[in-house]
Design a protein around this motif. Structure first.
Motif, mmCIF file in Angstrom:
data_model
loop_
_atom_site.group_PDB
_atom_site.id
_atom_site.type_symbol
_atom_site.label_atom_id
_atom_site.label_comp_id
_atom_site.label_asym_id
_atom_site.label_seq_id
_atom_site.Cartn_x
_atom_site.Cartn_y
_atom_site.Cartn_z
ATOM 1 N N VAL A 272 41.557 31.819 45.604
ATOM 2 C CA VAL A 272 41.060 31.929 44.229
ATOM 3 C C VAL A 272 40.185 30.726 43.893
ATOM 4 N N ARG A 273 40.640 29.528 44.229
ATOM 5 C CA ARG A 273 39.863 28.316 43.923
ATOM 6 C C ARG A 273 38.494 28.350 44.597
ATOM 7 N N ALA A 274 38.461 28.784 45.850
ATOM 8 C CA ALA A 274 37.189 28.848 46.580
ATOM 9 C C ALA A 274 36.222 29.824 45.909
ATOM 10 N N LEU A 275 36.743 30.973 45.492
ATOM 11 C CA LEU A 275 35.878 31.956 44.831
ATOM 12 C C LEU A 275 35.387 31.446 43.479
ATOM 13 N N VAL A 276 36.279 30.851 42.708
ATOM 14 C CA VAL A 276 35.902 30.328 41.393
ATOM 15 C C VAL A 276 34.839 29.238 41.545
ATOM 16 N N ALA A 277 34.954 28.402 42.566
ATOM 17 C CA ALA A 277 34.004 27.309 42.785
ATOM 18 C C ALA A 277 32.663 27.805 43.338
ATOM 19 N N SER A 278 32.623 29.032 43.819
ATOM 20 C CA SER A 278 31.400 29.590 44.405
ATOM 21 C C SER A 278 30.524 30.211 43.317
ATOM 22 N N ASP A 279 29.370 30.695 43.753
ATOM 23 C CA ASP A 279 28.521 31.440 42.824
ATOM 24 C C ASP A 279 28.557 32.936 43.131
ATOM 25 N N LEU A 280 29.557 33.375 43.897
ATOM 26 C CA LEU A 280 29.669 34.799 44.227
ATOM 27 C C LEU A 280 29.948 35.613 42.966
ATOM 28 N N PRO A 281 29.328 36.786 42.856
ATOM 29 C CA PRO A 281 29.452 37.596 41.636
ATOM 30 C C PRO A 281 30.664 38.527 41.637
ATOM 31 N N PHE A 282 31.855 37.963 41.668
ATOM 32 C CA PHE A 282 33.064 38.795 41.628
ATOM 33 C C PHE A 282 33.337 39.231 40.199
ATOM 34 N N ASP A 283 34.044 40.333 40.051
ATOM 35 C CA ASP A 283 34.448 40.774 38.721
ATOM 36 C C ASP A 283 35.766 40.094 38.358
ATOM 37 N N GLN A 284 36.780 40.311 39.211
ATOM 38 C CA GLN A 284 38.067 39.646 39.020
ATOM 39 C C GLN A 284 38.540 39.077 40.346
ATOM 40 N N VAL A 285 39.203 37.944 40.257
ATOM 41 C CA VAL A 285 39.955 37.394 41.374
ATOM 42 C C VAL A 285 41.320 37.040 40.785
ATOM 43 N N ILE A 286 42.362 37.570 41.423
ATOM 44 C CA ILE A 286 43.704 37.442 40.862
ATOM 45 C C ILE A 286 44.680 36.991 41.942
ATOM 46 N N ARG A 287 45.406 35.914 41.656
ATOM 47 C CA ARG A 287 46.530 35.540 42.520
ATOM 48 C C ARG A 287 47.697 36.425 42.088
ATOM 49 N N GLU A 288 48.097 37.318 42.979
ATOM 50 C CA GLU A 288 49.166 38.256 42.640
ATOM 51 C C GLU A 288 50.461 37.866 43.352
ATOM 52 N N PHE A 289 51.462 37.558 42.547
ATOM 53 C CA PHE A 289 52.823 37.260 43.014
ATOM 54 C C PHE A 289 52.846 36.192 44.097
ATOM 55 N N ASP A 290 51.823 35.319 44.094
ATOM 56 C CA ASP A 290 51.697 34.234 45.065
ATOM 57 C C ASP A 290 51.792 34.741 46.499
ATOM 58 N N ALA A 291 51.394 36.013 46.709
ATOM 59 C CA ALA A 291 51.497 36.615 48.036
ATOM 60 C C ALA A 291 50.152 37.106 48.567
ATOM 61 N N TRP A 292 49.227 37.490 47.670
ATOM 62 C CA TRP A 292 47.920 37.972 48.100
ATOM 63 C C TRP A 292 46.916 37.704 46.985
ATOM 64 N N THR A 293 45.657 37.948 47.303
ATOM 65 C CA THR A 293 44.577 37.767 46.338
ATOM 66 C C THR A 293 43.884 39.098 46.113
ATOM 67 N N HIS A 294 43.765 39.486 44.864
ATOM 68 C CA HIS A 294 43.023 40.682 44.478
ATOM 69 C C HIS A 294 41.592 40.251 44.179
ATOM 70 N N ILE A 295 40.618 40.965 44.755
ATOM 71 C CA ILE A 295 39.203 40.693 44.505
ATOM 72 C C ILE A 295 38.553 42.004 44.117
ATOM 73 N N SER A 296 37.778 41.983 43.033
ATOM 74 C CA SER A 296 37.054 43.188 42.659
ATOM 75 C C SER A 296 35.598 42.858 42.345
ATOM 76 N N ILE A 297 34.777 43.913 42.443
ATOM 77 C CA ILE A 297 33.354 43.789 42.152
ATOM 78 C C ILE A 297 32.986 44.777 41.051
ATOM 79 N N SER A 298 31.871 44.521 40.411
ATOM 80 C CA SER A 298 31.398 45.371 39.318
ATOM 81 C C SER A 298 29.894 45.151 39.164
ATOM 82 N N PRO A 299 29.173 46.159 38.652
ATOM 83 C CA PRO A 299 27.751 45.944 38.374
ATOM 84 C C PRO A 299 27.517 44.844 37.332
ATOM 85 N N THR A 300 28.517 44.594 36.499
ATOM 86 C CA THR A 300 28.435 43.519 35.500
ATOM 87 C C THR A 300 29.633 42.582 35.690
#
Length: 138
Positions: A93-121
């Protein structure tokens, strides 16, 4: 069938709920192609580390069987739950937040995995979901 160099249609549609059809339609396939291309960018951001897909596309039946909402971006082929060996979900999550990648959501879920989503906006929203509920990632 490879969607990109490192991601296949099979890994983006695999489910343990094999009794249900999990075949994407044309619009969902187009989203999965975009998701695979985005995951290649994530892989490059993470210095080429392997990305293990826990879950990506979910048909309505599969999504219902895992107790997720119909509004889940997994339903459209626009989200993936991932694990990156050697990295905690927080570090991803920290790496994605620090990047300029256009993710919609990045979520640390239950400290077990990372959810990543994309969107046109893309909203570039960073969250934590666990037993305590949903809150901003800090």
């Amino acid at each position: 069938m490879n969607l990109t160099e490192h991601f296949t249609l099979a890994e983006l549609t695999t489910t343990s709920h094999r009794q249900f059809d999990n075949t994407p339609n044309d619009a969902e396939m187009a989203n999965l192609q975009k998701l695979a291309e985005f995951l290649e960018e994530v892989k490059a951001l993470l210095d080429g580390k392997p990305i293990i897909i826990n879950s990506a596309f979910r048909s309505k039946q599969v999504n219902d069987s895992v107790g997720s909402k119909d509004t889940s971006q997994h339903r459209t082929g626009s989200a993936a739950d991932i694990r990156v060996p050697g990295m905690s979900p927080d570090a991803v999550v920290r790496a994605l937040v620090a990047s300029d990648l256009p993710f919609d959501q990045v979520i640390r879920e239950f400290d077990a995995w990372t959810h990543i989503s994309i969107s046109p906006t893309p909203r570039r929203q960073a969250l934590i979901i666990d037993r305590a509920g949903t809150r901003p990632f800090a």
